[in-house]
Motif scaffolding. Structure first.
Motif, PDB file in Angstrom:
ATOM      1  N   ALA A   1       0.815  -1.217   0.000  1.00  0.00           N
ATOM      2  CA  ALA A   1       0.000   0.000   0.000  1.00  0.00           C
ATOM      3  C   ALA A   1       0.846   1.262   0.000  1.00  0.00           C
ATOM      4  O   ALA A   1       0.536   2.234  -0.698  1.00  0.00           O
ATOM      5  CB  ALA A   1      -0.940   0.000   1.205  1.00  0.00           C
ATOM      6  N   PHE A   2       1.914   1.259   0.776  1.00  0.00           N
ATOM      7  CA  PHE A   2       2.681   2.488   0.996  1.00  0.00           C
ATOM      8  C   PHE A   2       4.044   2.413   0.302  1.00  0.00           C
ATOM      9  O   PHE A   2       5.099   2.572   0.938  1.00  0.00           O
ATOM     10  CB  PHE A   2       2.861   2.734   2.498  1.00  0.00           C
ATOM     11  CG  PHE A   2       1.572   2.757   3.274  1.00  0.00           C
ATOM     12  CD1 PHE A   2       0.444   3.368   2.762  1.00  0.00           C
ATOM     13  CD2 PHE A   2       1.491   2.163   4.524  1.00  0.00           C
ATOM     14  CE1 PHE A   2      -0.744   3.394   3.477  1.00  0.00           C
ATOM     15  CE2 PHE A   2       0.306   2.185   5.252  1.00  0.00           C
ATOM     16  CZ  PHE A   2      -0.810   2.797   4.730  1.00  0.00           C
ATOM     17  N   ASN A   3       4.016   2.202  -0.995  1.00  0.00           N
ATOM     18  CA  ASN A   3       5.264   2.065  -1.754  1.00  0.00           C
ATOM     19  C   ASN A   3       5.615   3.364  -2.486  1.00  0.00           C
ATOM     20  O   ASN A   3       6.120   3.351  -3.601  1.00  0.00           O
ATOM     21  CB  ASN A   3       5.157   0.905  -2.747  1.00  0.00           C
ATOM     22  CG  ASN A   3       4.040   1.095  -3.760  1.00  0.00           C
ATOM     23  OD1 ASN A   3       3.218   2.006  -3.625  1.00  0.00           O
ATOM     24  ND2 ASN A   3       3.998   0.261  -4.770  1.00  0.00           N
ATOM     25  N   PHE A   4       5.343   4.499  -1.838  1.00  0.00           N
ATOM     26  CA  PHE A   4       5.637   5.803  -2.436  1.00  0.00           C
ATOM     27  C   PHE A   4       6.115   6.753  -1.342  1.00  0.00           C
ATOM     28  O   PHE A   4       5.961   6.486  -0.146  1.00  0.00           O
ATOM     29  CB  PHE A   4       4.411   6.373  -3.156  1.00  0.00           C
ATOM     30  CG  PHE A   4       3.142   6.355  -2.330  1.00  0.00           C
ATOM     31  CD1 PHE A   4       2.835   7.403  -1.474  1.00  0.00           C
ATOM     32  CD2 PHE A   4       2.252   5.287  -2.419  1.00  0.00           C
ATOM     33  CE1 PHE A   4       1.667   7.388  -0.718  1.00  0.00           C
ATOM     34  CE2 PHE A   4       1.087   5.265  -1.665  1.00  0.00           C
ATOM     35  CZ  PHE A   4       0.795   6.311  -0.816  1.00  0.00           C
ATOM     36  N   ALA A   5       6.698   7.863  -1.758  1.00  0.00           N
ATOM     37  CA  ALA A   5       7.284   8.825  -0.816  1.00  0.00           C
ATOM     38  C   ALA A   5       6.211   9.629  -0.093  1.00  0.00           C
ATOM     39  O   ALA A   5       5.104   9.824  -0.606  1.00  0.00           O
ATOM     40  CB  ALA A   5       8.220   9.766  -1.559  1.00  0.00           C
TER      41      ALA A   5
ATOM     42  N   GLY B   1       1.244   9.096  -4.283  1.00  0.00           N
ATOM     43  CA  GLY B   1       0.748   7.767  -4.617  1.00  0.00           C
ATOM     44  C   GLY B   1       0.297   7.693  -6.065  1.00  0.00           C
ATOM     45  O   GLY B   1       0.382   8.679  -6.821  1.00  0.00           O
ATOM     46  N   PRO B   2      -0.210   6.561  -6.495  1.00  0.00           N
ATOM     47  CA  PRO B   2      -0.537   6.359  -7.917  1.00  0.00           C
ATOM     48  C   PRO B   2      -1.623   7.264  -8.465  1.00  0.00           C
ATOM     49  O   PRO B   2      -1.637   7.544  -9.666  1.00  0.00           O
ATOM     50  CB  PRO B   2      -0.968   4.889  -7.976  1.00  0.00           C
ATOM     51  CG  PRO B   2      -1.280   4.502  -6.573  1.00  0.00           C
ATOM     52  CD  PRO B   2      -0.392   5.330  -5.713  1.00  0.00           C
ATOM     53  N   THR B   3      -2.557   7.753  -7.628  1.00  0.00           N
ATOM     54  CA  THR B   3      -3.593   8.660  -8.139  1.00  0.00           C
ATOM     55  C   THR B   3      -3.368  10.102  -7.706  1.00  0.00           C
ATOM     56  O   THR B   3      -4.226  10.959  -7.886  1.00  0.00           O
ATOM     57  CB  THR B   3      -5.006   8.213  -7.707  1.00  0.00           C
ATOM     58  OG1 THR B   3      -5.185   8.435  -6.308  1.00  0.00           O
ATOM     59  CG2 THR B   3      -5.231   6.745  -8.027  1.00  0.00           C
ATOM     60  N   LEU B   4      -2.213  10.370  -7.114  1.00  0.00           N
ATOM     61  CA  LEU B   4      -1.781  11.728  -6.780  1.00  0.00           C
ATOM     62  C   LEU B   4      -2.703  12.437  -5.798  1.00  0.00           C
ATOM     63  O   LEU B   4      -2.951  13.634  -5.905  1.00  0.00           O
ATOM     64  CB  LEU B   4      -1.620  12.575  -8.052  1.00  0.00           C
ATOM     65  CG  LEU B   4      -0.695  11.990  -9.130  1.00  0.00           C
ATOM     66  CD1 LEU B   4      -0.610  12.927 -10.325  1.00  0.00           C
ATOM     67  CD2 LEU B   4       0.703  11.725  -8.577  1.00  0.00           C
TER      68      LEU B   4
ATOM     69  N   GLU C   1      -1.136  18.950   2.387  1.00  0.00           N
ATOM     70  CA  GLU C   1      -1.417  19.170   0.954  1.00  0.00           C
ATOM     71  C   GLU C   1      -1.919  17.852   0.401  1.00  0.00           C
ATOM     72  O   GLU C   1      -1.197  16.862   0.357  1.00  0.00           O
ATOM     73  CB  GLU C   1      -0.160  19.647   0.235  1.00  0.00           C
ATOM     74  CG  GLU C   1      -0.310  19.845  -1.271  1.00  0.00           C
ATOM     75  CD  GLU C   1      -1.471  20.747  -1.656  1.00  0.00           C
ATOM     76  OE1 GLU C   1      -2.625  20.258  -1.568  1.00  0.00           O
ATOM     77  OE2 GLU C   1      -1.252  21.891  -2.072  1.00  0.00           O
ATOM     78  N   THR C   2      -3.183  17.831   0.017  1.00  0.00           N
ATOM     79  CA  THR C   2      -3.880  16.570  -0.191  1.00  0.00           C
ATOM     80  C   THR C   2      -3.898  16.070  -1.632  1.00  0.00           C
ATOM     81  O   THR C   2      -4.289  14.927  -1.876  1.00  0.00           O
ATOM     82  CB  THR C   2      -5.330  16.689   0.304  1.00  0.00           C
ATOM     83  OG1 THR C   2      -5.961  17.798  -0.346  1.00  0.00           O
ATOM     84  CG2 THR C   2      -5.358  16.914   1.811  1.00  0.00           C
ATOM     85  N   ALA C   3      -3.499  16.879  -2.600  1.00  0.00           N
ATOM     86  CA  ALA C   3      -3.529  16.437  -3.995  1.00  0.00           C
ATOM     87  C   ALA C   3      -2.480  17.185  -4.803  1.00  0.00           C
ATOM     88  O   ALA C   3      -2.065  18.294  -4.454  1.00  0.00           O
ATOM     89  CB  ALA C   3      -4.913  16.662  -4.605  1.00  0.00           C
TER      90      ALA C   3
END
Length: 438
Positions: free
Chosen positions: A81-85, A103-106, A385-387
């Motif tokens: 699930a958490f394979n991003f910075a 994440g994959p959907t930014l 910052e959510t997106a």
């Protein structure tokens, strides 16, 4: 036995983790909450800065999800699930931006949606019955859920989104995946989508045919993992102290509720700032003590266009509906589109940082709090910052007058063909559609 979960309406018996996750909503129309909120140790708080985000998340997840979820499975869920910075960006001496959009959907919804997808997949692994996920979205939830559950065996996903009220990029992310993901385009606003979803969960006839659950933040398994990045942010800023502030953009109030859960788990936070757009349900409650839902107002921060935020019930429950206790931990402000555009421009000109409308609202919340509390102006503060700003390309380009580089994740969706099912804003039509899928 592990941790049990009760309903915020307190009219049903506590249930197991599996039942809370796979049913989504209690029968008494409340929301599930953990019967006991475990606390982290002082040693954990002192040493967590040495951990990676997945390592930190695993330590926290153990407190809640074991023994129901074995160590090996829990580790696998978290590492997938958490394979991003999850970078914490320092803007000035005391102000930080927690970037939750890598994440994959930014969007920050990737944290909860991807964890929940892994957890649900584990829980239904031995079942012969299809799990049907029904989720309402005001923008980013839909794309995160779609991405998290895409091609997952034994799971079918239906995403309700408000027709014409999300960005083109958000719509493409929801409507172009196909396979086990179906987009339902509702002729209404987000509150209508949310209402229809809740009606389906409480429809006994439908639930006899479909194994229904939710993937909104009304599902406790999506909410809990969002508390993990509050601990991470605290660990990353080097001046950790009890005066730390978090400013949170608020729509359905799941993100804020996750922060309050983190505080109950022992995270030393002085105050949370609930930053809303013109849909000021939370700030109005904090000012008057009256919770008064209203029809959502359309704004440039569309993911926060919610007139009846579901998770506010969880906040009230956490504090036993005591407004004075809530005000000790939480302050709220609301801002117009013009104020949002102004701060986007100001931050870009002064600090060369690009805020999108939701993060800009959070930044405004911090500035207003500091204005009203000058003694705390020099205390460390973190804005969520959510997106990624490219998801709101049109308004960012208009406000800042700059070219926007579109990340590869979004470029891949631009030319795909939209495929949605258009439904009227009434439950009969939704029921008939879902009933026909069995």
């Amino acid at each position: 036995m592990g941790l049990l979960f009760y309903s915020t309406n307190h009219k049903t018996k506590p249930v197991t983790l599996e039942e809370a996750v796979l049913t989504g909503l209690p029968a008494d129309k409340g929301l599930f909450m953990p019967a006991h909120i475990p606390r982290v140790s002082a040693t954990f708080l002192q040493e967590m800065s040495c951990s990676s985000f997945p390592e930190l998340a695993l330590e926290l997840a153990r407190l809640i999800f074991q023994p129901e979820i074995p160590e090996r499975e829990l580790r696998s869920i978290i590492e997938t699930a958490f394979n991003f910075a999850v970078p914490l960006v320092q803007l000035d001496e005391t102000t930080f931006i927690l970037e939750l959009f890598h994440g994959p959907t930014l969007a920050f919804k990737d944290f909860g949606a991807r964890f929940m997808a892994g957890l649900m997949s584990y829980l239904v692994r031995k079942s012969d019955h299809m799990l049907t996920i029904l989720v309402a979205t005001s923008g980013d939830t839909g794309s995160a859920v779609a991405n998290g559950f895409l091609d997952m065996p034994g799971i079918q996903v239906y995403i309700l989104y408000p027709q014409g009220k999300i960005t083109d990029m958000q719509e493409k992310q929801i409507t172009t995946l196909g396979n086990n993901i179906t987009a339902l385009e509702i002729a209404g606003d987000f509150d209508d989508c949310q209402r229809l979803t809740k009606q389906a969960f409480l429809d006994n006839r439908l639930r006899q045919k479909l194994r229904l659950t939710s993937a909104n933040s009304i599902n406790i398994s999506r909410l809990i993992p969002q508390s993990f990045y509050y601990f991470w942010a605290y660990a990353q800023q080097k001046s950790s102290c009890d005066d730390l502030l978090f400013s949170v953009p608020c729509g359905n109030y799941g993100n804020l509720t996750a922060g309050l859960l983190a505080r109950r788990m022992g995270l030393p936070v002085s105050r949370f700032i609930a930053a809303a757009n013109s849909n000021a349900i939370g700030p109005h409650y904090l000012e008057t003590g009256k919770y008064e839902p209203k029809k959502a107002i359309r704004t440039i921060s569309n993911a926060m266009d919610v007139g009846d935020p579901s998770n506010f019930a969880r906040i009230l429950d956490l504090y036993d509906h005591d407004i004075d206790l809530i005000r000790q931990d939480l302050v709220g402000y609301s801002f117009t589109d013009e104020q949002t555009k102004s701060i986007m421009k100001d931050v870009y000109l002064r600090l060369k940082y690009i805020l999108e409308p939701h993060g800009a609202t959070g930044f405004l919340g911090l500035l207003e709090f500091q204005k009203q509390n000058p003694a705390l102006q020099n205390k460390p503060a973190i804005v969520l910052e959510t997106a990624h700003h490219a998801k709101f390309c049109a308004v960012v380009k208009q406000v800042l007058n700059i070219a926007i580089e579109v990340p590869i994740q979004l470029q891949n969706t631009i030319d795909r063909k939209k495929n949605s099912v258009v439904l009227a804003n009434n439950y009969v039509e939704l029921h008939e559609f879902l009933d026909s899928t069995t």
